[in-house]
Design an enzyme around this catalytic site. Structure first.
Site, PDB file in Angstrom:
ATOM      1  N   ARG A  21       0.824  -1.213   0.000  1.00  0.00           N
ATOM      2  CA  ARG A  21       0.000   0.000   0.000  1.00  0.00           C
ATOM      3  C   ARG A  21       0.857   1.261   0.000  1.00  0.00           C
ATOM      4  O   ARG A  21       1.772   1.391   0.796  1.00  0.00           O
ATOM      5  CB  ARG A  21      -0.912   0.023   1.219  1.00  0.00           C
ATOM      6  N   SER A 137     -22.011 -14.719  12.161  1.00  0.00           N
ATOM      7  CA  SER A 137     -21.404 -13.526  11.585  1.00  0.00           C
ATOM      8  C   SER A 137     -21.476 -13.581  10.059  1.00  0.00           C
ATOM      9  O   SER A 137     -21.082 -14.589   9.449  1.00  0.00           O
ATOM     10  CB  SER A 137     -19.940 -13.470  12.061  1.00  0.00           C
ATOM     11  N   SER A 189     -19.741  -1.742   2.955  1.00  0.00           N
ATOM     12  CA  SER A 189     -19.051  -0.566   2.424  1.00  0.00           C
ATOM     13  C   SER A 189     -18.427  -0.749   1.047  1.00  0.00           C
ATOM     14  O   SER A 189     -18.224   0.221   0.341  1.00  0.00           O
ATOM     15  CB  SER A 189     -17.965  -0.134   3.399  1.00  0.00           C
ATOM     16  N   HIS A 217     -21.629   2.703   7.891  1.00  0.00           N
ATOM     17  CA  HIS A 217     -21.772   3.367   6.588  1.00  0.00           C
ATOM     18  C   HIS A 217     -23.214   3.829   6.329  1.00  0.00           C
ATOM     19  O   HIS A 217     -23.609   4.014   5.184  1.00  0.00           O
ATOM     20  CB  HIS A 217     -21.286   2.443   5.471  1.00  0.00           C
ATOM     21  N   THR A 245     -19.994   4.843  13.768  1.00  0.00           N
ATOM     22  CA  THR A 245     -18.803   5.688  13.849  1.00  0.00           C
ATOM     23  C   THR A 245     -19.178   7.166  13.898  1.00  0.00           C
ATOM     24  O   THR A 245     -20.256   7.556  13.433  1.00  0.00           O
ATOM     25  CB  THR A 245     -17.891   5.447  12.631  1.00  0.00           C
ATOM     26  N   LYS A 248     -17.217   9.156   9.937  1.00  0.00           N
ATOM     27  CA  LYS A 248     -17.542   9.173   8.509  1.00  0.00           C
ATOM     28  C   LYS A 248     -18.579  10.282   8.260  1.00  0.00           C
ATOM     29  O   LYS A 248     -18.205  11.430   8.163  1.00  0.00           O
ATOM     30  CB  LYS A 248     -17.962   7.781   8.051  1.00  0.00           C
ATOM     31  N   THR A 278      -7.164   5.909  27.078  1.00  0.00           N
ATOM     32  CA  THR A 278      -7.556   7.305  27.315  1.00  0.00           C
ATOM     33  C   THR A 278      -8.779   7.651  26.482  1.00  0.00           C
ATOM     34  O   THR A 278      -8.873   7.256  25.324  1.00  0.00           O
ATOM     35  CB  THR A 278      -6.372   8.225  26.947  1.00  0.00           C
ATOM     36  N   THR A 363      -8.849  -6.223   0.755  1.00  0.00           N
ATOM     37  CA  THR A 363     -10.063  -5.483   1.121  1.00  0.00           C
ATOM     38  C   THR A 363     -11.259  -6.049   0.357  1.00  0.00           C
ATOM     39  O   THR A 363     -12.372  -6.123   0.886  1.00  0.00           O
ATOM     40  CB  THR A 363      -9.881  -3.979   0.829  1.00  0.00           C
TER      41      THR A 363
END
Ligand code: PLP
Length: 407
Positions: A21, A137, A189, A217, A245, A248, A278, A363
């Protein structure tokens, strides 16, 4: 032991497989997104348009978000200074969690440093709470879910993507008395397809299983208040744990789960990924809360987002380009070859100032390499026009196949 040689061979393997990458250094300009600067390795700069970001609605530069972040930064300083347990729970974290619980119409929410951590920490903790838990799953679940399920050491069953019949078969084969959980996503996604949510909820009910839904997403973009596909379909009440999230569509950073007060209390108390790290900086929590609050009523952004995705898909299809179209905001163009995929991406950047990262294995499966475009409300129709023309030329240049075009 030659550690350097081992590192060299690990990296070389990636080069050999064509999946090493390379990151592109970009500098976003506040107020000008999706415009950005590409800073090349030699230090020279070029103006580009970002077409592969996940700041889906352009909220990363929205004045409402920035104002809230500035205010919190001035008021409290930079970091939170501790874990949630030890001085890191601020009023900003509490307000954000209240905003998220309200968004999903759940009793409580719990904020993590990312949705990756939220998935991993929650799914790896659930078997501690429900001994003997079996997790079902979807085979295309995100790496963060796979990792959490893998690490939890409990039983798992993988069902074929979106295949409710297969899921039923697997559930029926297990002990009816065993605790069960179905883990799946709403919008996947890479293809932009949507799960059969109602059927999955029906199965969960039939087999007395919990439901765990990743809406990463979808939040901000679907449903009357942006709570995601479950809200759009009127199914939020049938999902036991919602994950999403803040990085996004909400344009900031962080992740969360929303559920019953009891479930959230248990995860808060048992998940190492929540306990031993943290907490988010208060300014980040403040920005995220402002974004969630704003988007609850910003239907105009959702409409424009869908409109731009529709225009882009329609225009690319009209040229015979192989679009994967599941009616969502994600626009994948199937190239089917890693070398061509990288080449088109490089040429778009160099010759047209269009930045879209090639999506290759692992991916997506080999042979399904693609360019994944993410139009937003802040891309203009001219941007779309420029992109479509560039894709047309490069498709011809690389002599790639086009679909039969109807007369
Ligand atoms: C389906 C899914 N879940 C979770 C995540 C992790 O989200 P975050 O970037 O907040 O860690 C991603 C990230 O791309 C994702 O695609």
């Amino acid at each position: 032991m030659n550690y350097d040689a081992l590192l060299d061979s690990a990296i070389q393997r990636l080069h050999d497989e064509g999946r090493y990458r390379t990151f592109i250094d970009i500098e976003r300009r506040k107020g000008q997104f999706p415009r950005a600067k590409w800073v090349r390795p030699d230090g020279s700069e070029r103006d580009i348009t970002v077409w592969c970001g996940n700041d889906y609605l352009g909220m990363g530069q929205h004045p409402v978000v920035l104002e809230a972040m500035h205010e919190a930064l001035e008021a409290t300083g930079a970091g939170s200074g501790g874990t949630r347990n030890i001085s890191g729970t601020t009023v900003y974290h509490k307000r954000l969690e209240a905003e998220l619980a309200d968004l999903h119409r759940k009793e409580a929410a719990l904020v993590f440093t990312s949705a990756y951590i939220a998935n991993d920490a929650t799914l790896s903790t659930l078997p501690k709470l429900f001994p003997g838990l079996i997790i079902y799953s979807d085979e295309l679940n995100h790496a963060s879910m796979i990792e959490g399920i893998r690490r939890n050491g409990g039983a798992k069953r993988i069902f074929r993507h979106n295949d409710v019949a297969h899921l039923r078969e697997l559930m029926a084969a297990d002990d009816p008395a065993a605790p069960k959980l179905i883990a799946f996503e709403s919008v996947y996604s890479m293809d932009g397809d949507i799960c059969p949510m109602e059927e999955i909820c029906d199965l969960a009910q039939e087999f007395n299983a919990l439901t765990y839904l990743d809406e990463v997403h979808a939040v901000g973009m679907y449903g009357p208040r942006g709570a995601g596909i479950a809200e759009k379909l009127g199914l939020m009440g049938r999902i036991d744990i919602i994950n999403a999230t803040l990085a996004k569509a909400y344009g900031v950073m962080g992740g969360y789960i929303a559920s019953t007060a009891k479930m959230v209390d248990a995860i808060r108390s048992y998940a190492p990924g929540f306990i031993f790290t943290t907490s988010l900086p208060p300014a980040v929590a403040a920005g995220a809360a402002a974004s969630v609050r704003y988007i609850k009523t910003a239907q105009h952004l959702r409409d424009k987002h869908q409109e731009h995705a529709h225009v882009l898909k329609t225009r690319l299809k009209a040229l015979g380009l192989p679009i994967i179209d599941h009616g969502t905001h994600i626009v994948p163009v199937h190239v089917g070859d890693p070398v061509h995929c990288k080449k088109i991406s490089d040429m778009l950047l160099e010759h047209y100032g269009i930045y879209v990262q090639p999506i290759n294995f692992p991916t997506v499966p080999r042979g399904t390499e693609r360019l994944r475009f993410t139009p937003s409300p802040v891309h203009t129709l001219d941007d779309i026009d420029h992109l479509v023309r560039a894709m047309d030329k490069l498709w011809s240049h690389c002599a790639l196949n086009r679909a039969e075009m109807s007369a």
